[in-house]
Structure formats: structure tokens, C-alpha cells
Scaffold this motif. Structure first.
Motif, PDB file in Angstrom:
ATOM      1  N   LEU A  76       0.829  -1.212   0.000  1.00 22.70           N
ATOM      2  CA  LEU A  76       0.000   0.000   0.000  1.00 22.70           C
ATOM      3  C   LEU A  76       0.866   1.265   0.000  1.00 22.70           C
ATOM      4  O   LEU A  76       0.548   2.239  -0.700  1.00 22.70           O
ATOM      5  CB  LEU A  76      -0.932  -0.011   1.209  1.00 22.70           C
ATOM      6  N   PHE A  77       1.927   1.248   0.773  1.00 29.48           N
ATOM      7  CA  PHE A  77       2.834   2.404   0.764  1.00 29.48           C
ATOM      8  C   PHE A  77       3.485   2.567  -0.606  1.00 29.48           C
ATOM      9  O   PHE A  77       3.621   3.681  -1.113  1.00 29.48           O
ATOM     10  CB  PHE A  77       3.908   2.242   1.844  1.00 29.48           C
ATOM     11  N   ALA A  78       3.892   1.449  -1.205  1.00 29.50           N
ATOM     12  CA  ALA A  78       4.505   1.508  -2.533  1.00 29.50           C
ATOM     13  C   ALA A  78       3.522   2.069  -3.557  1.00 29.50           C
ATOM     14  O   ALA A  78       3.889   2.900  -4.398  1.00 29.50           O
ATOM     15  CB  ALA A  78       4.980   0.117  -2.950  1.00 29.50           C
ATOM     16  N   GLN A  79       2.292   1.641  -3.494  1.00 24.18           N
ATOM     17  CA  GLN A  79       1.269   2.132  -4.418  1.00 24.18           C
ATOM     18  C   GLN A  79       1.058   3.637  -4.282  1.00 24.18           C
ATOM     19  O   GLN A  79       0.731   4.305  -5.264  1.00 24.18           O
ATOM     20  CB  GLN A  79      -0.050   1.396  -4.178  1.00 24.18           C
ATOM     21  N   ASP A  80       1.246   4.151  -3.068  1.00 20.15           N
ATOM     22  CA  ASP A  80       1.065   5.590  -2.835  1.00 20.15           C
ATOM     23  C   ASP A  80       2.346   6.392  -3.039  1.00 20.15           C
ATOM     24  O   ASP A  80       2.394   7.578  -2.700  1.00 20.15           O
ATOM     25  CB  ASP A  80       0.523   5.825  -1.426  1.00 20.15           C
ATOM     26  N   GLY A  81       3.391   5.751  -3.565  1.00 20.07           N
ATOM     27  CA  GLY A  81       4.590   6.487  -3.941  1.00 20.07           C
ATOM     28  C   GLY A  81       5.615   6.695  -2.854  1.00 20.07           C
ATOM     29  O   GLY A  81       6.531   7.513  -3.003  1.00 20.07           O
ATOM     30  N   TYR A  82       5.505   5.960  -1.752  1.00 17.22           N
ATOM     31  CA  TYR A  82       6.495   6.081  -0.686  1.00 17.22           C
ATOM     32  C   TYR A  82       7.768   5.329  -1.037  1.00 17.22           C
ATOM     33  O   TYR A  82       7.731   4.272  -1.676  1.00 17.22           O
ATOM     34  CB  TYR A  82       5.945   5.503   0.628  1.00 17.22           C
ATOM     35  N   ASN A  83       8.902   5.860  -0.603  1.00 13.94           N
ATOM     36  CA  ASN A  83      10.120   5.067  -0.534  1.00 13.94           C
ATOM     37  C   ASN A  83       9.988   4.143   0.677  1.00 13.94           C
ATOM     38  O   ASN A  83       9.243   4.432   1.617  1.00 13.94           O
ATOM     39  CB  ASN A  83      11.348   5.956  -0.381  1.00 13.94           C
ATOM     40  N   LEU A  84      10.730   3.048   0.670  1.00 11.05           N
ATOM     41  CA  LEU A  84      10.541   2.033   1.696  1.00 11.05           C
ATOM     42  C   LEU A  84      11.844   1.622   2.349  1.00 11.05           C
ATOM     43  O   LEU A  84      12.881   1.527   1.682  1.00 11.05           O
ATOM     44  CB  LEU A  84       9.878   0.795   1.103  1.00 11.05           C
ATOM     45  N   VAL A  85      11.770   1.358   3.641  1.00  8.95           N
ATOM     46  CA  VAL A  85      12.813   0.627   4.355  1.00  8.95           C
ATOM     47  C   VAL A  85      12.136  -0.623   4.888  1.00  8.95           C
ATOM     48  O   VAL A  85      11.222  -0.546   5.713  1.00  8.95           O
ATOM     49  CB  VAL A  85      13.411   1.442   5.516  1.00  8.95           C
ATOM     50  N   LEU A  86      12.548  -1.780   4.387  1.00  8.47           N
ATOM     51  CA  LEU A  86      11.934  -3.050   4.744  1.00  8.47           C
ATOM     52  C   LEU A  86      12.872  -3.835   5.645  1.00  8.47           C
ATOM     53  O   LEU A  86      14.032  -4.065   5.290  1.00  8.47           O
ATOM     54  CB  LEU A  86      11.615  -3.862   3.485  1.00  8.47           C
ATOM     55  N   VAL A  87      12.365  -4.262   6.791  1.00 12.40           N
ATOM     56  CA  VAL A  87      13.200  -4.936   7.787  1.00 12.40           C
ATOM     57  C   VAL A  87      12.599  -6.297   8.115  1.00 12.40           C
ATOM     58  O   VAL A  87      11.424  -6.408   8.472  1.00 12.40           O
ATOM     59  CB  VAL A  87      13.324  -4.108   9.080  1.00 12.40           C
ATOM     60  N   ALA A  88      13.419  -7.351   7.993  1.00 15.91           N
ATOM     61  CA  ALA A  88      12.994  -8.702   8.357  1.00 15.91           C
ATOM     62  C   ALA A  88      14.214  -9.617   8.281  1.00 15.91           C
ATOM     63  O   ALA A  88      15.297  -9.202   7.859  1.00 15.91           O
ATOM     64  CB  ALA A  88      11.881  -9.204   7.432  1.00 15.91           C
ATOM     65  N   ARG A  89      14.019 -10.860   8.688  1.00 14.15           N
ATOM     66  CA  ARG A  89      15.110 -11.838   8.573  1.00 14.15           C
ATOM     67  C   ARG A  89      15.201 -12.409   7.163  1.00 14.15           C
ATOM     68  O   ARG A  89      16.279 -12.822   6.734  1.00 14.15           O
ATOM     69  CB  ARG A  89      14.889 -12.977   9.579  1.00 14.15           C
ATOM     70  N   SER A  90      14.074 -12.453   6.443  1.00  9.87           N
ATOM     71  CA  SER A  90      14.030 -13.073   5.110  1.00  9.87           C
ATOM     72  C   SER A  90      14.487 -12.074   4.057  1.00  9.87           C
ATOM     73  O   SER A  90      13.678 -11.528   3.303  1.00  9.87           O
ATOM     74  CB  SER A  90      12.616 -13.564   4.812  1.00  9.87           C
ATOM     75  N   VAL A  91      15.784 -11.862   3.987  1.00  4.26           N
ATOM     76  CA  VAL A  91      16.315 -10.808   3.114  1.00  4.26           C
ATOM     77  C   VAL A  91      16.059 -11.096   1.646  1.00  4.26           C
ATOM     78  O   VAL A  91      15.819 -10.173   0.857  1.00  4.26           O
ATOM     79  CB  VAL A  91      17.818 -10.589   3.401  1.00  4.26           C
ATOM     80  N   GLU A  92      16.102 -12.363   1.238  1.00  2.93           N
ATOM     81  CA  GLU A  92      15.837 -12.690  -0.163  1.00  2.93           C
ATOM     82  C   GLU A  92      14.408 -12.315  -0.552  1.00  2.93           C
ATOM     83  O   GLU A  92      14.166 -11.785  -1.648  1.00  2.93           O
ATOM     84  CB  GLU A  92      16.083 -14.179  -0.406  1.00  2.93           C
ATOM     85  N   THR A  93      13.473 -12.577   0.328  1.00  2.77           N
ATOM     86  CA  THR A  93      12.086 -12.197   0.071  1.00  2.77           C
ATOM     87  C   THR A  93      11.958 -10.684  -0.049  1.00  2.77           C
ATOM     88  O   THR A  93      11.240 -10.171  -0.918  1.00  2.77           O
ATOM     89  CB  THR A  93      11.165 -12.703   1.195  1.00  2.77           C
ATOM     90  N   LEU A  94      12.658  -9.960   0.810  1.00  3.96           N
ATOM     91  CA  LEU A  94      12.593  -8.494   0.770  1.00  3.96           C
ATOM     92  C   LEU A  94      13.150  -7.954  -0.541  1.00  3.96           C
ATOM     93  O   LEU A  94      12.601  -6.998  -1.111  1.00  3.96           O
ATOM     94  CB  LEU A  94      13.361  -7.899   1.951  1.00  3.96           C
ATOM     95  N   HIS A  95      14.228  -8.545  -1.024  1.00  6.80           N
ATOM     96  CA  HIS A  95      14.801  -8.092  -2.298  1.00  6.80           C
ATOM     97  C   HIS A  95      13.843  -8.375  -3.452  1.00  6.80           C
ATOM     98  O   HIS A  95      13.718  -7.559  -4.380  1.00  6.80           O
ATOM     99  CB  HIS A  95      16.147  -8.770  -2.539  1.00  6.80           C
ATOM    100  N   ARG A  96      13.146  -9.506  -3.393  1.00  4.77           N
ATOM    101  CA  ARG A  96      12.164  -9.799  -4.443  1.00  4.77           C
ATOM    102  C   ARG A  96      11.010  -8.794  -4.393  1.00  4.77           C
ATOM    103  O   ARG A  96      10.530  -8.332  -5.432  1.00  4.77           O
ATOM    104  CB  ARG A  96      11.628 -11.225  -4.280  1.00  4.77           C
TER     105      ARG A  96
END
Length: 308
Positions: free
Chosen positions: A27-47
């Protein structure tokens, strides 16, 4: 989908690799926000970053691999973001875990300690660090994932519910402290949601897994409440609102019995039905009466609010 021009603002989302957190990131991406994504699953975050950049024209996605149950994880994330020169306009504390079992005899202390570190300590410190910056700028928003069980007993997930009660209480206190500023804090209080939560908590076959809400709906309601600056939101329809009202008016022992039922393995319920059919029917009728009363009270509360 047509790419959108970025807002220039940044949202930091913990637990963004799946479930409600992933839907909020979308939803943030759809509204044009830049993102900082934090989690252990780094490969999923990159995808996810690739998908957001391709589908929504997201200008900047920063991925941070971090186990947020570690001590001082929040400070490490904050310092990494600071070092990159990123200003966080919206903080979403979504990351959290549960643990199923009887507190006295079945659950593991190390797992519970890790859960408290993640659900309570990391959430609290991230909120403190970023609220300090937001108040200094007099602008910003925070969304904390609480739960409907933050206002009820929750036997068989006692420590999890206690951590969510903490998050909800902290959030509502901060709502008051931040009056007169342009900084808002919102508690997202969903019912059981169709994510990997129950599986990870060791509760994949409990009754609640047959009564789950759509994470897309939960994220949408949470996002809208966050952007409106509301202090809390219970996603979904009247039934979930009724649960909230019941939590405030029904005896705690009644609520504890209802909530324990939802965390009971389905095969145990089936066995009890075979062995004690009359008793089960009596309990079922009692729970139904409480539910109807809650819906009635929720309706009256909604009508009164509309009349004001």
C-alpha cells in the motif's frame, strides 16, 4: 500499472516479508512512498523491492536483514538507517510472533523471552527513537500492530496476549502525550488473520484457523486509519466490532473461556463433542448469547456515535 511519482517520503516497515506487513508495504509503494523493509528473510525483501520498483515505480527500497528479537536490534536498525541519510516519515511496527501452549508446563522460556524482546522491547525502542525525530520535525506517523487479544485474556497464548496488551496500552498513552503535535500513533487491532502466524506459533490446527480474516483487508483498514490519524482501528465488519465491545463489557472469565476455545486443537473439540454433546451444546448456546449481545451493543454504540 502506471508508475506513480514518488512522494519523497519514506515508510519503515518491520516484518515486511509476509502477511500484514507485506500488504502494508504494498500500500505504501502504491502511494509512492520510498521504503525501508526490515525482516530476517532478506531474499524475500529483495524480491519485493523488485516487484515494487517494477509495478509502482518505487524510487528507493532499502532492505535491512535483521533478527528483531535480538537485544538492541532496534538501535542497530535505527543507526543503519541514519547512516544512509534516510528520514523516516512513517514507522510501522508489524513484526511479531506468538507461542502456543500452557504457560506453566508446556511453553519454552527462551522462546518466550525472544517473543518479549521482539513484541515489546524492539517495538518500544523503535517507537521511542523515531518519535523523538518526528516530534522534533513536528510531523510523522506510527502504526503499531496490537490485536483484539490486547483487550482480552488469551489462554494458551498468555504471554503473546500480554505483549499485545502492552503495545496497545503504550500506543493509547502516546496518543494522549502527542496531542497538540502533528505526530500520530495508531494501534491496529485485527482479529485472527490468514497469515503464517499460527503455524509459526505451533498452533496450525486450532479452531481459530477456521475463522481468519484476509490480510489484504486488515492492511487496508490499518493503512486508512494510520493516514487519518486515528488512535486505533479494529479491521473488518460488525462481528469484529462486537468482539471489541464484548471484551469491555463481558466478565473476564467468560472471555477467557471463549478465547481458549479458539486456541483449542480441532481434534480435541471433535472428541469433546462426541463425549459430551449436551455440555458442548450448552456452552455453544452460551457463547452464541454473548456474541449476539456483543453485536447488539456494537450496533447501539455505532448508532450513538453517528447521532453525535
Amino acid at each position: 500499472m502506471e508508475n506513480r511519482k514518488g512522494t519523497g517520503k519514506t515508510a519503515l516497515i518491520t516484518g515486511a516479508s509476509s502477511g500484514i506487513g507485506q500488504e502494508l508495504a504494498k500500500l505504501f509503494a502504491q502511494d509512492g512512498y520510498n521504503l525501508v523493509l526490515v525482516a530476517r528473510s532478506v531474499e524475500t525483501l529483495h524480491r519485493l523491492a523488485e516487484v515494487f520498483e517494477l509495478n509502482y515505480g518505487t524510487e528507493q527500497v532499502t532492505v535491512i536483514e535483521k533478527d528483531l528479537s535480538e537485544e538492541d536490534a532496534a538501535r542497530d536498525v535505527y543507526e543503519q538507517v541514519q547512516a544512509k541519510g534516510i528520514t523516516v516519515d512513517v514507522l510501522v511496527n508489524d513484526a511479531g510472533v506468538g507461542l502456543h501452549g500452557k504457560f506453566a508446563t508446556e511453553t519454552d522460556w527462551e522462546a518466550e523471552k525472544s517473543m518479549v524482546n521482539l513484541n515489546v522491547l524492539t517495538t518500544t525502542l523503535l517507537t521511542k527513537l523515531y518519535l523523538r525525530d518526528m516530534v522534533a520535525r513536528n510531523e510523522g506517523r506510527v502504526l503499531n500492530l496490537a490485536s483484539l487479544v490486547s483487550i482480552t485474556p488469551f489462554p494458551l497464548m498468555a504471554v503473546y496476549a500480554a505483549t499485545k496488551a502492552y503495545v496497545n496500552s503504550l500506543t493509547q498513552s502516546l496518543v494522549n502525550e502527542l496531542k497538540g503535535t502533528n505526530v500520530t500513533v495508531t494501534a491496529l487491532m485485527p482479529n485472527a488473520t490468514d497469515t503464517d502466524f499460527f503455524n509459526k506459533a505451533g498452533a496450525a490446527d486450532v479452531v481459530a484457523t477456521d475463522m481468519v480474516d484476509d490480510p489484504v483487508m486488515v492492511a487496508k483498514d490499518g493503512y486508512e486509519a494510520l493516514m487519518s490519524g486515528k488512535p486505533k482501528v479494529v479491521p473488518g465488519g460488525l462481528v469484529n466490532k462486537a468482539y471489541e465491545v464484548m471484551a469491555y463489557v463481558a466478565p473476564q472469565e467468560t472471555m477467557a473461556g471463549m478465547m481458549r476455545y479458539t486456541l483449542t486443537p480441532k481434534h480435541e473439540i471433535a472428541q469433546k463433542v462426541r463425549e459430551q454433546r449436551p455440555t458442548i451444546w450448552a456452552v455453544g448456546l452460551g457463547l452464541a448469547a454473548v456474541a449476539v449481545s456483543g453485536i447488539f451493543l456494537a450496533t447501539r454504540h455505532r448508532q450513538a456515535a453517528l447521532a453525535e
